[in-house]
Scaffold this motif. Structure first.
Motif, PDB file in Angstrom:
ATOM      1  N   HIS A 244       0.842  -1.203   0.000  1.00  0.00           N
ATOM      2  CA  HIS A 244       0.000   0.000   0.000  1.00  0.00           C
ATOM      3  C   HIS A 244       0.873   1.247   0.000  1.00  0.00           C
ATOM      4  CE1 HIS A 244      -4.079  -1.307   0.363  1.00  0.00           C
ATOM      5  NE2 HIS A 244      -3.937  -1.915   1.528  1.00  0.00           N
ATOM      6  N   ARG A 245       1.867   1.254   0.901  1.00  0.00           N
ATOM      7  CA  ARG A 245       2.678   2.465   1.064  1.00  0.00           C
ATOM      8  C   ARG A 245       3.446   2.772  -0.224  1.00  0.00           C
ATOM      9  NH1 ARG A 245       7.935   4.080   4.465  1.00  0.00           N
ATOM     10  NH2 ARG A 245       7.841   6.254   3.889  1.00  0.00           N
ATOM     11  N   ALA A 246       4.058   1.727  -0.807  1.00  0.00           N
ATOM     12  CA  ALA A 246       4.845   1.941  -2.023  1.00  0.00           C
ATOM     13  C   ALA A 246       3.955   2.515  -3.121  1.00  0.00           C
ATOM     14  CB  ALA A 246       5.462   0.617  -2.473  1.00  0.00           C
ATOM     15  N   GLU A 247       2.764   1.924  -3.295  1.00  0.00           N
ATOM     16  CA  GLU A 247       1.903   2.382  -4.390  1.00  0.00           C
ATOM     17  C   GLU A 247       1.350   3.775  -4.109  1.00  0.00           C
ATOM     18  OE1 GLU A 247       0.919  -1.948  -6.288  1.00  0.00           O
ATOM     19  OE2 GLU A 247      -0.744  -0.903  -5.325  1.00  0.00           O
ATOM     20  N   LEU A 248       1.082   4.064  -2.829  1.00  0.00           N
ATOM     21  CA  LEU A 248       0.561   5.393  -2.481  1.00  0.00           C
ATOM     22  C   LEU A 248       1.611   6.486  -2.710  1.00  0.00           C
ATOM     23  CD1 LEU A 248      -1.520   4.515   0.672  1.00  0.00           C
ATOM     24  CD2 LEU A 248      -2.361   5.890  -1.242  1.00  0.00           C
ATOM     25  N   GLU A 249       2.870   6.200  -2.367  1.00  0.00           N
ATOM     26  CA  GLU A 249       3.923   7.208  -2.555  1.00  0.00           C
ATOM     27  C   GLU A 249       4.029   7.578  -4.037  1.00  0.00           C
ATOM     28  OE1 GLU A 249       6.035   8.773  -0.407  1.00  0.00           O
ATOM     29  OE2 GLU A 249       5.595   7.672   1.437  1.00  0.00           O
ATOM     30  N   VAL A 250       3.959   6.565  -4.905  1.00  0.00           N
ATOM     31  CA  VAL A 250       4.049   6.826  -6.341  1.00  0.00           C
ATOM     32  C   VAL A 250       2.813   7.592  -6.797  1.00  0.00           C
ATOM     33  CG1 VAL A 250       4.167   5.759  -8.625  1.00  0.00           C
ATOM     34  CG2 VAL A 250       5.464   4.776  -6.735  1.00  0.00           C
ATOM     35  N   GLU A 251       1.628   7.133  -6.371  1.00  0.00           N
ATOM     36  CA  GLU A 251       0.376   7.759  -6.803  1.00  0.00           C
ATOM     37  C   GLU A 251       0.296   9.224  -6.349  1.00  0.00           C
ATOM     38  OE1 GLU A 251      -1.878   7.260  -8.803  1.00  0.00           O
ATOM     39  OE2 GLU A 251      -3.811   8.056  -8.134  1.00  0.00           O
ATOM     40  N   LEU A 252       0.688   9.510  -5.108  1.00  0.00           N
ATOM     41  CA  LEU A 252       0.603  10.896  -4.621  1.00  0.00           C
ATOM     42  C   LEU A 252       1.558  11.803  -5.408  1.00  0.00           C
ATOM     43  CD1 LEU A 252       0.236  10.556  -0.725  1.00  0.00           C
ATOM     44  CD2 LEU A 252      -1.539  10.712  -2.461  1.00  0.00           C
ATOM     45  N   GLY A 253       2.760  11.293  -5.702  1.00  0.00           N
ATOM     46  CA  GLY A 253       3.716  12.086  -6.495  1.00  0.00           C
ATOM     47  C   GLY A 253       3.160  12.370  -7.886  1.00  0.00           C
ATOM     48  N   GLU A 254       2.585  11.340  -8.520  1.00  0.00           N
ATOM     49  CA  GLU A 254       2.051  11.525  -9.878  1.00  0.00           C
ATOM     50  C   GLU A 254       0.843  12.458  -9.867  1.00  0.00           C
ATOM     51  OE1 GLU A 254       1.341   7.644 -11.522  1.00  0.00           O
ATOM     52  OE2 GLU A 254       3.477   7.302 -11.893  1.00  0.00           O
ATOM     53  N   LEU A 255      -0.035  12.269  -8.875  1.00  0.00           N
ATOM     54  CA  LEU A 255      -1.215  13.135  -8.770  1.00  0.00           C
ATOM     55  C   LEU A 255      -0.803  14.592  -8.634  1.00  0.00           C
ATOM     56  CD1 LEU A 255      -3.819  11.490  -6.351  1.00  0.00           C
ATOM     57  CD2 LEU A 255      -4.327  12.714  -8.458  1.00  0.00           C
ATOM     58  N   ALA A 256       0.213  14.827  -7.785  1.00  0.00           N
ATOM     59  CA  ALA A 256       0.650  16.211  -7.544  1.00  0.00           C
ATOM     60  C   ALA A 256       1.144  16.854  -8.835  1.00  0.00           C
ATOM     61  CB  ALA A 256       1.748  16.233  -6.489  1.00  0.00           C
ATOM     62  N   LEU A 257       1.865  16.084  -9.666  1.00  0.00           N
ATOM     63  CA  LEU A 257       2.364  16.651 -10.920  1.00  0.00           C
ATOM     64  C   LEU A 257       1.197  16.911 -11.879  1.00  0.00           C
ATOM     65  CD1 LEU A 257       5.758  14.909 -11.689  1.00  0.00           C
ATOM     66  CD2 LEU A 257       5.237  16.822 -10.199  1.00  0.00           C
ATOM     67  N   GLU A 258       0.217  16.009 -11.894  1.00  0.00           N
ATOM     68  CA  GLU A 258      -0.939  16.219 -12.785  1.00  0.00           C
ATOM     69  C   GLU A 258      -1.743  17.440 -12.355  1.00  0.00           C
ATOM     70  OE1 GLU A 258      -1.713  11.616 -13.679  1.00  0.00           O
ATOM     71  OE2 GLU A 258      -3.412  12.944 -14.087  1.00  0.00           O
ATOM     72  N   ILE A 259      -1.889  17.610 -11.056  1.00  0.00           N
ATOM     73  CA  ILE A 259      -2.645  18.759 -10.534  1.00  0.00           C
ATOM     74  C   ILE A 259      -1.983  20.067 -10.972  1.00  0.00           C
ATOM     75  CG2 ILE A 259      -3.135  20.021  -8.375  1.00  0.00           C
ATOM     76  CD1 ILE A 259      -3.688  17.230  -7.108  1.00  0.00           C
TER      77      ILE A 259
END
Ligand code: FAD
Length: 384
Positions: free
Chosen positions: A314-329
């Protein structure tokens, strides 16, 4: 499952909060950080879970969780500065070290006087660590080491390395591994830094060419290195403090989505982004509940095993997802180099998006966590 802490544990939480209010560095100056480190050491909160007999705090599992929890919520500096020494060298010494080794190494780890690095991975042995080949032959009172390690974090700034070497090729591959404690200034050691994708160089290749190590620097018995390594990692693993870090990142991300515009409207109003943020939120909550489950098991005296792979994944996938989301935002500003003055929050999100390998690969890759979950928790066959 009981999620409540006892009155004594809540009193400990109040003590931690009071301490933080009084001592938390306000401006992050060197003097403030040094004063913080001195104060937490005096409290015996550095090495809090270690036995008092070796200078630790003798803290129980619930107290450890409370301490980490409050520190994470307050964004407090780390408890102690010898990171790998505190994470696994000290716990391994506590369990397997001789009295001389404990006296020689543990005080400096607690006082932050030295740095340790970790020589486990090799060019052909990462996920399958037990296949390691770094050769070690005994010669009287010394071992002679020849071989190579790779991805050794902070090797260039460390005084000591905890090293896994192969002392025997007989029997199972786990049985021929031995753990040595080696000074980094030993003749025959060469450190070659490796540059990472965010431009820094925090890890290195380390070469051993006829390096002599006294037999008295062996941790545990010859051939016991695998056991020494695995058991040192098996202390408090509820992952509750990681959950706080992720909750904080998500709160900041929601704030970013309110500030940035997408198609002329706040990004927070975009249905696609909202759905992904909501999914991340739900996943963090699942992780928190899992963490409470692990904690309950530990408080009952049960040992944790493969189940912790669920939260690691969970943690590994969340760290990647939050980073990608932030760049998309951030839209077109997202891919800009960090530090450029048009990038929001001083490039913090760009740094996060580039630093995922630390979390994702460091403690075993997501594929390896999935294998563990599939085979050991779900009971699926190795080969379909
Ligand atoms: C930031 C960072 C710091 C590190 N610091 C240290 C350190 O201080 N000391 C140290 O010793 N090591 C350190 N490492 C190394 C780390 O432990 C290894 O990178 C990790 O174990 C993976 O090994 P590998 O790189 O050889 O990849 P490999 O094991 O070669 O894996 C490559 C790919 O194959 C996949 N794979 C491998 N085996 C399987 C399988 N059985 N089933 C399915 N997929 C599989 C992996 O998931 C991965 O995607 C660090 C790594 C990073 C990223």
């Amino acid at each position: 499952m009981d999620f409540d802490f006892t009155p004594q544990e809540e009193a400990f939480r109040a003590e931690v909060r009071d301490f933080i209010e009084e001592n938390l560095p306000m401006n992050g100056t060197l003097q403030e950080i040094q004063a913080w480190q001195k104060a937490v050491r005096e409290k015996r909160w550095v090495g809090f879970s270690w036995p008092e007999s070796v200078g630790g705090g003798g803290g129980g599992i619930a107290q450890q969780v409370i301490l980490k929890d409050e520190m994470a919520k307050a964004h407090a500096p780390p408890l102690g500065t010898c990171f790998m020494g505190l994470a696994w060298v000290g716990p391994a010494l506590t369990e397997y070290g001789t009295d001389e080794q404990k006296q020689a190494f543990i005080p400096d780890i607690l006082d932050g006087k030295v740095q340790w690095c970790t020589g486990y991975s090799e060019p052909d042995s990462g996920s399958d660590l037990a296949s390691l080949k770094c050769r070690c032959v005994r010669d009287g009172d010394e071992y002679i080491v020849n071989g190579q390690k790779i991805w050794t974090s902070i090797a260039m700034w460390s005084q000591w390395i905890i090293l896994l070497v192969r002392t025997s090729g007989d029997g199972s591959k786990h049985d021929g591994i031995t753990c040595l404690l080696v000074p980094m200034d030993s003749p025959g050691i060469t450190v070659r830094p490796i540059k990472n994708m965010s431009g820094g160089a925090i890890f290195a290749e380390v070469f051993f060419d006829d390096v002599k190590v006294p037999v008295s620097n062996r941790l545990g018995d010859e051939g016991q290195g695998w056991k020494v390594t695995v058991s040192a990692l098996a202390h408090e693993r509820s992952s509750i403090s990681e959950v706080h870090g992720l909750q904080r990142s998500l709160a900041d991300l929601k704030d970013l989505a309110r500030r940035c515009k997408k198609n002329g409207r706040p990004a927070a109003e975009d249905p696609g982004l909202r759905a992904r943020i909501a999914r991340a939120d739900a996943r963090i909550e699942a992780m928190r509940l899992n963490g409470m489950r692990y904690l309950t098991a530990q408080l009952r005296g049960e040992k944790l095993g493969s189940e912790t792979s669920v939260n690691k994944l969970h943690r590994a996938e969340l760290e990647v997802e939050l980073g990608e989301l932030a760049l998309e935002i951030q839209g077109s500003r997202g891919p800009l180099a960090m530090g450029a003055d048009v990038v929001p929050d001083d490039g913090k999100w760009q740094r996060m998006a580039l630093s995922w390998p630390e979390v994702v690969i460091g403690g075993g890759t997501p594929n390896i966590q999935r294998n563990i979950i599939a085979e050991r928790i779900l009971g699926l066959p190795k080969d379909l």
